[in-house]
Scaffold this active site. Structure first.
Site, PDB file in Angstrom:
ATOM      1  N   THR A  70       0.893  -1.165  -0.101  1.00 61.56           N
ATOM      2  CA  THR A  70       0.056  -0.010  -0.025  1.00 61.56           C
ATOM      3  C   THR A  70       0.908   1.263   0.149  1.00 61.56           C
ATOM      4  O   THR A  70       0.578   2.234  -0.633  1.00 61.56           O
ATOM      5  CB  THR A  70      -0.869   0.248   1.241  1.00 61.56           C
ATOM      6  OG1 THR A  70      -1.657  -1.020   1.115  1.00 61.56           O
ATOM      7  CG2 THR A  70      -1.680   1.365   1.259  1.00 61.56           C
ATOM      8  N   ASN A 148      -6.257  -8.566  -8.188  1.00 56.49           N
ATOM      9  CA  ASN A 148      -6.547  -9.325  -6.933  1.00 56.49           C
ATOM     10  C   ASN A 148      -7.674 -10.215  -6.803  1.00 56.49           C
ATOM     11  O   ASN A 148      -7.453 -11.133  -5.870  1.00 56.49           O
ATOM     12  CB  ASN A 148      -5.896  -8.609  -5.522  1.00 56.49           C
ATOM     13  CG  ASN A 148      -7.036  -7.231  -5.658  1.00 56.49           C
ATOM     14  OD1 ASN A 148      -6.927  -6.505  -6.485  1.00 56.49           O
ATOM     15  ND2 ASN A 148      -7.899  -7.330  -4.510  1.00 56.49           N
ATOM     16  N   GLN A 178       0.199  -8.429  -6.886  1.00 56.95           N
ATOM     17  CA  GLN A 178      -0.390 -10.087  -7.052  1.00 56.95           C
ATOM     18  C   GLN A 178       0.457 -10.417  -8.316  1.00 56.95           C
ATOM     19  O   GLN A 178       0.339 -11.821  -8.598  1.00 56.95           O
ATOM     20  CB  GLN A 178      -1.775  -9.835  -7.500  1.00 56.95           C
ATOM     21  CG  GLN A 178      -2.507  -9.471  -6.367  1.00 56.95           C
ATOM     22  CD  GLN A 178      -2.659 -10.430  -5.006  1.00 56.95           C
ATOM     23  OE1 GLN A 178      -2.617 -11.445  -5.324  1.00 56.95           O
ATOM     24  NE2 GLN A 178      -3.155 -10.165  -3.993  1.00 56.95           N
ATOM     25  N   SER A 198       4.759  -6.496  -2.610  1.00 54.83           N
ATOM     26  CA  SER A 198       4.648  -6.741  -1.070  1.00 54.83           C
ATOM     27  C   SER A 198       5.226  -8.261  -0.890  1.00 54.83           C
ATOM     28  O   SER A 198       4.986  -9.014  -1.357  1.00 54.83           O
ATOM     29  CB  SER A 198       3.294  -6.512  -0.798  1.00 54.83           C
ATOM     30  OG  SER A 198       3.022  -6.737   0.465  1.00 54.83           O
ATOM     31  N   HIS A 200       4.718 -10.122   1.920  1.00 51.94           N
ATOM     32  CA  HIS A 200       3.932 -10.996   2.310  1.00 51.94           C
ATOM     33  C   HIS A 200       2.860 -11.882   1.417  1.00 51.94           C
ATOM     34  O   HIS A 200       2.009 -12.963   1.923  1.00 51.94           O
ATOM     35  CB  HIS A 200       3.002 -10.387   3.615  1.00 51.94           C
ATOM     36  CG  HIS A 200       1.829  -9.724   3.294  1.00 51.94           C
ATOM     37  ND1 HIS A 200       0.275 -10.084   3.109  1.00 51.94           N
ATOM     38  CD2 HIS A 200       1.632  -8.480   2.655  1.00 51.94           C
ATOM     39  CE1 HIS A 200      -0.491  -9.268   2.871  1.00 51.94           C
ATOM     40  NE2 HIS A 200       0.217  -8.223   2.566  1.00 51.94           N
ATOM     41  N   THR A 236      13.979   4.397   9.862  1.00 52.56           N
ATOM     42  CA  THR A 236      15.077   3.244   9.815  1.00 52.56           C
ATOM     43  C   THR A 236      14.404   2.080   9.250  1.00 52.56           C
ATOM     44  O   THR A 236      12.986   1.589   9.839  1.00 52.56           O
ATOM     45  CB  THR A 236      15.550   2.923  11.298  1.00 52.56           C
ATOM     46  OG1 THR A 236      16.182   4.112  11.889  1.00 52.56           O
ATOM     47  CG2 THR A 236      16.608   1.846  11.258  1.00 52.56           C
ATOM     48  N   CYS A 326     -17.482  -8.735  -2.032  1.00 57.95           N
ATOM     49  CA  CYS A 326     -18.217  -7.868  -1.231  1.00 57.95           C
ATOM     50  C   CYS A 326     -17.363  -7.296  -0.174  1.00 57.95           C
ATOM     51  O   CYS A 326     -17.316  -7.389   0.940  1.00 57.95           O
ATOM     52  CB  CYS A 326     -19.532  -8.478  -0.591  1.00 57.95           C
ATOM     53  SG  CYS A 326     -20.697  -8.950  -2.139  1.00 57.95           S
TER      54      CYS A 326
HETATM   55  N1  PLP Z   1      -2.264  -3.973  -4.366  1.00 52.79           N
HETATM   56  C1  PLP Z   1      -2.854  -5.370  -4.462  1.00 52.79           C
HETATM   57  C2  PLP Z   1      -3.059  -5.776  -5.742  1.00 52.79           C
HETATM   58  C3  PLP Z   1      -3.085  -6.379  -3.282  1.00 52.79           C
HETATM   59  O1  PLP Z   1      -3.525  -7.372  -3.495  1.00 52.79           O
HETATM   60  C4  PLP Z   1      -2.727  -5.872  -2.103  1.00 52.79           C
HETATM   61  C5  PLP Z   1      -3.058  -6.602  -0.797  1.00 52.79           C
HETATM   62  O2  PLP Z   1      -4.117  -7.189  -0.806  1.00 52.79           O
HETATM   63  C6  PLP Z   1      -2.132  -4.429  -1.829  1.00 52.79           C
HETATM   64  C7  PLP Z   1      -1.927  -3.687  -3.001  1.00 52.79           C
HETATM   65  C8  PLP Z   1      -1.626  -3.987  -0.583  1.00 52.79           C
HETATM   66  O3  PLP Z   1      -0.704  -4.654  -0.043  1.00 52.79           O
HETATM   67  P1  PLP Z   1      -0.148  -4.673   1.200  1.00 52.79           P
HETATM   68  O4  PLP Z   1      -0.908  -5.494   2.176  1.00 52.79           O
HETATM   69  O5  PLP Z   1       1.209  -5.139   1.474  1.00 52.79           O
HETATM   70  O6  PLP Z   1      -0.275  -3.271   1.836  1.00 52.79           O
END
Ligand code: PLP
Length: 384
Positions: A70, A148, A178, A198, A200, A236, A326
């Site tokens: 994000t 996503n 994604q 990202s 995770h 940091t 949803c």
């Molecule tokens: N963009 C997309 C397409 C995502 O699927 C996600 C998370 O679901 C994000 C951005 C946000 O990533 P983060 O959870 O690392 O902020």
């Protein structure tokens, strides 16, 4: 447990957990300090930069670490928008994740005019509509790599070519959260200026992301502070998270044929569901097509609510999502479903199965059997 909600988050790899632990226990020094211990930490961060860059045919010094995907999207869009001299129009694909779509209000505060580019019924950006919207006043376009919710792969290289033709000098930001490591992309060849990832979502930890910034692109930082990350992201760095991210990226990059394996699992699940369930609807591009990502299958089970299916599957040991259709806890249809004009029933009955590198073909088989069982159990109770 069979975990098929990898687009929500992934299980951190053991090697990533070990890498984080080693940083917390031994290499906990501030990477900006001057002594040898700190330099060692900095080298570990640079190794992670190199792994991310190599997966995207970029250079390590283009990688800016952030606190999540994000934040990488925000830095890209708002950081670029502050520098758009005279070019007041920003185009965002209507199916974007809220991390991109919800920057619209902040863009308006920067006096940018935000317009949404519509999607096709399969959830892919409508290139004719994009072409009609582009002109010399467009300074920035946001188009995600893989949606996503639906797994729709966006035609990034074609978007970029249209930009070069009709809005020369405009920047292209791609949310790659994604797509990274699952759908190959050469950022330079595809003409991408900014790309967000990202940790995770690729078996690394939460709380680490990165923005890959192409050479010559100027951004204004979102945080004022000590000037870390080339002045673009003060604070940091999360060195333990970054080391773990690096480990996950190295491991995933070394898995030969991983996207094909993901696709085989997804298609097996899809075929089994299609054979057994009349009226099953695919939300997004046809799963076998090149426009569908290898790891995401979003389908609607006619007459049974998505939440009912998700809980029934949970009771069978299969974890998946409501397609975010949803927006999990909210009632309204998500932007991606609205953008592709999906009927309300499809949004209410949508289930998203998303595969990760740790899933097996046997899990795909078992999940398919469980989904058919759950559907049969609840279809009799459907609303008329
Ligand atoms: N963009 C997309 C397409 C995502 O699927 C996600 C998370 O679901 C994000 C951005 C946000 O990533 P983060 O959870 O690392 O902020």
């Amino acid at each position: 447990m069979i975990y098929l909600d990898n687009s929500a988050t992934t299980r951190p790899l053991d090697a990533a957990v070990l890498a984080a632990r080693e940083m917390l226990e031994e290499n906990w020094f501030n990477p900006s300090a001057l002594y040898g211990q700190a330099v060692r930490v900095e080298k570990k961060m640079d190794a992670c930069r190199a792994s991310i860059a190599s997966a995207l045919s970029a250079k390590p010094d283009q990688v800016v670490f952030t606190g999540c995907g994000t934040e990488a999207d925000s830095l890209a869009i708002l950081g670029a928008a502050e520098r758009l001299r005279g070019k007041r129009r920003v185009l965002l694909f209507a199916g974007e994740h809220p991390a991109v779509l919800n920057t619209a209000a902040q863009l308006a505060a920067l006096s940018q005019e935000v317009e949404l580019v519509p999607a096709t019924d399969e959830g892919v950006i409508d290139l004719d509509a994009l072409s009609a919207l582009l002109n010399e006043r467009v300074g920035l376009v946001g188009c995600m790599h893989v949606n996503n919710e639906t797994g729709a792969v966006q035609p990034i290289a074609r978007v970029s070519r249209l930009l070069q033709e009709k809005s020369p000098g405009a920047l292209l930001h791609v949310d790659g959260v994604q797509g990274f490591l699952r759908v190959p992309l050469d950022l330079r060849a595809a003409g991408v200026h900014l790309y967000a990832v990202s940790a995770h979502k690729v078996h690394g930890p939460k709380g680490v992301g990165a923005l890959i910034v192409s050479k010559g692109v100027k951004l204004s930082p979102r945080l004022a502070g000590g000037g870390q990350e080339g002045g673009l992201r003060s604070g940091t760095e999360n060195t333990a998270g970054i080391a773990a991210f690096g480990e996950a990226v190295r491991w995933a990059s070394a898995q030969e044929g991983a996207p094909e394996r993901l696709r085989r699992m997804k298609l097996l699940l899809f075929e089994r569901l299609r054979e057994s369930i009349d009226g099953l609807r695919v939300n997004g591009p046809a799963p076998e097509s090149g426009e569908a990502a290898p790891h995401i299958l979003n389908v609607s089970f006619p007459g049974v609510g998505g939440e009912v299916m998700v809980h029934a599957l949970e009771a069978e040991g299969v974890l998946c999502g409501t397609g975010a259709a949803c927006s999990s806890k909210k009632r309204e249809m998500s932007a991606a479903f609205r953008a592709m004009r999906a009927p309300r029933w499809a949004a209410e009955s949508a289930v998203r199965f998303s595969f990760g590198f740790l899933n097996t073909i046997e899990e795909a088989e078992e999940a398919a059997e469980a989904a058919v069982r759950c559907y049969r159990r609840y279809q009799g109770f459907q609303r008329r």
